[in-house]
Design an enzyme around this catalytic site. Structure first.
Site, PDB file in Angstrom:
ATOM      1  CD  GLN A   9      -3.203   0.529   2.110  1.00 51.24           C
ATOM      2  OE1 GLN A   9      -3.245  -0.589   2.608  1.00 51.24           O
ATOM      3  NE2 GLN A   9      -4.101   1.445   2.379  1.00 51.24           N
ATOM      4  CB  SER A  88       2.648  -4.796   3.913  1.00 50.11           C
ATOM      5  OG  SER A  88       1.443  -4.714   4.638  1.00 50.11           O
ATOM      6  CG  LEU A  89      -1.389  -5.418  -0.853  1.00 49.33           C
ATOM      7  CD1 LEU A  89      -2.614  -6.295  -0.675  1.00 49.33           C
ATOM      8  CD2 LEU A  89      -1.732  -4.072  -1.451  1.00 49.33           C
ATOM      9  NE  ARG A 113      -3.006  -7.902   4.606  1.00 48.82           N
ATOM     10  CZ  ARG A 113      -2.286  -6.808   4.409  1.00 48.82           C
ATOM     11  NH1 ARG A 113      -2.704  -5.885   3.553  1.00 48.82           N
ATOM     12  NH2 ARG A 113      -1.161  -6.604   5.079  1.00 48.82           N
ATOM     13  CG  HIS A 195       2.064  -4.112   9.470  1.00 44.65           C
ATOM     14  ND1 HIS A 195       1.871  -5.416   9.096  1.00 44.65           N
ATOM     15  CD2 HIS A 195       1.983  -3.373   8.337  1.00 44.65           C
ATOM     16  CE1 HIS A 195       1.685  -5.461   7.781  1.00 44.65           C
ATOM     17  NE2 HIS A 195       1.740  -4.236   7.308  1.00 44.65           N
ATOM     18  CD  GLN A 244       1.796  -8.989   6.084  1.00 44.92           C
ATOM     19  OE1 GLN A 244       0.694  -8.478   6.016  1.00 44.92           O
ATOM     20  NE2 GLN A 244       2.488  -9.371   5.030  1.00 44.92           N
TER      21      GLN A 244
END
Length: 292
Positions: A9, A88-89, A113, A195, A244
Site C-alpha cells: 500500500q 505487507s500487502l 483483508r 501492523h 503479519q
C-alpha cells in the site's frame, strides 16, 4: 539468482494498469475477472478515478494486487525467479507468483483483508509515523518506553522505520525520537495503525478467510515479513500471513536474508519503484529493476 518482489500500500497511482489492460487479451481477461470477483468496477477507479478514491484501503489493496499480478503475467517471459517476497500487502501477490494462491483466491483474501483493516481503523482511529536516521534498537527502545500502544511497524531499510499505534503514543514517541537524534519523525496521513496490536480485530477476520482458502505447495520459497526467512510449507505460510497483520514488516531483514541465500538481482513487480530504492539502501551491490 533472481528474486521477484512485490510492493504494498502506498505505491498506487491513478491510471495504473491501463496500458497493460490494453496490451494483451489474456491480461484484459484477467483484469476484467477482478470486477466480477469483487462485485464492483474497480478497474474504472484504477484507470480513471480520483486519487482520493484510490487511496481508500478497500480499493487500494485489491487494486495494487490486480496490477501486480497483471504485471507478473506480462513479465513472465524471460523472467526465471528462484525466490519471492512482498512488502505487507505485496506478500499476497508473491504467493500468486510462486503458485501458493490462485488469482481469484488471492484477490478474495486481499479484499477481505482490506475490508477488515478499514473496519478496524474506523473503530479505533490511530496513526503511523516515519522515523528517519535512528538505529533500529533505538527506535525499539523508545517505543517500549513510551506509554500507550506504539510499536515498530515497518523496517524498510537501515535508518528508515515506520512506527504504529495509538495517536497520542505515536506523537509522544515522535517527540522522543527527535530528542534522541532522529533526522525526521513525521506523522503519516493515515487513519489507522497497520501492523500493530490495534489490528487484532482485523486479524481475527482474516484468519477465518485464510483458513477457508486452499493454499498450494509453492514452486519456490517465499521470504515472509514475519519470519524474514525462506518458507515453503503452506500451513506455515498461512500462519505467517495472519501474524503479519499485527506484527512488523521486516523488509530489511528479509532482503538481507535473500541476498545471503544467493539473490543478486531483484525485480520489482507492481506499481512504482519504492522497493528498488529500499533494496539499494539495504545493499547497493545488487541489481534492481522493474518487471515492465
Amino acid at each position: 539468482m533472481k528474486a521477484l518482489v512485490f510492493p504494498g500500500q502506498g505505491s498506487q497511482y491513478v491510471g495504473m494498469g491501463k496500458e497493460l489492460y490494453e496490451s494483451r487479451k489474456d491480461i484484459k481477461d484477467l483484469m476484467d475477472s477482478a470486477n466480477h470477483i469483487l462485485g464492483f468496477d474497480i478497474l474504472s477507479t484504477m484507470f480513471n478515478g480520483t486519487e482520493e478514491d484510490l487511496k481508500k484501503t478497500e480499493v487500494t489493496q485489491p487494486a495494487i494486487f490486480i496490477y501486480s499480478v497483471a504485471a507478473l503475467k506480462a513479465a513472465l517471459n524471460g523472467v526465471a525467479p528462484e525466490m519471492v517476497a512482498g512488502h505487507s500487502l505485496g506478500e499476497f501477490s508473491a504467493l500468486v507468483a510462486n503458485g501458493v494462491l490462485t488469482f481469484e483466491d488471492g484477490l478474495k483474501l486481499v479484499a477481505a483483508r482490506a475490508k477488515a483493516m478499514q473496519e478496524a481503523c474506523d473503530a479505533n482511529p490511530s496513526s503511523m509515523a516515519a522515523i528517519l536516521g535512528l538505529a533500529d534498537d533505538v527506535v525499539e527502545r523508545i517505543c517500549e518506553e513510551t506509554p500507550g500502544i506504539v510499536v515498530p511497524a515497518n523496517y524498510n531499510c537501515p535508518g528508515q522505520l515506520v512506527i504504529s499505534g495509538e495517536t497520542t503514543a505515536v506523537e509522544l514517541a515522535c517527540k522522543n525520537m527527535k530528542e534522541a537524534g532522529a533526522k525526521r519523525a513525521l506523522m503519516l496521513p493515515v487513519n489507522g495503525a497497520f501492523h500493530s496490536p490495534l489490528m487484532q480485530p482485523a486479524q481475527e477476520k482474516l484468519a477465518e478467510a485464510i483458513h477457508n482458502t486452499k493454499f498450494y505447495k509453492p514452486t519456490m520459497p517465499v521470504y515472509q515479513n514475519i519470519t524474514t526467512t525462506a518458507v515453503t510449507d503452506p500451513e506455515e505460510i498461512k500462519l505467517n500471513l495472519i501474524a503479519q497483520l499485527t506484527g512488523p514488516v521486516k523488509w530489511t531483514q528479509s532482503v538481507q536474508n535473500m541476498i545471503q541465500k544467493g539473490a543478486t538481482s531483484f525485480v520489482e513487480v507492481g506499481p512504482g519503484k519504492t522497493l528498488q530504492g529500499l533494496i539499494k539502501k539495504i545493499n547497493n551491490t545488487v541489481e534492481v529493476s522493474s518487471a515492465i
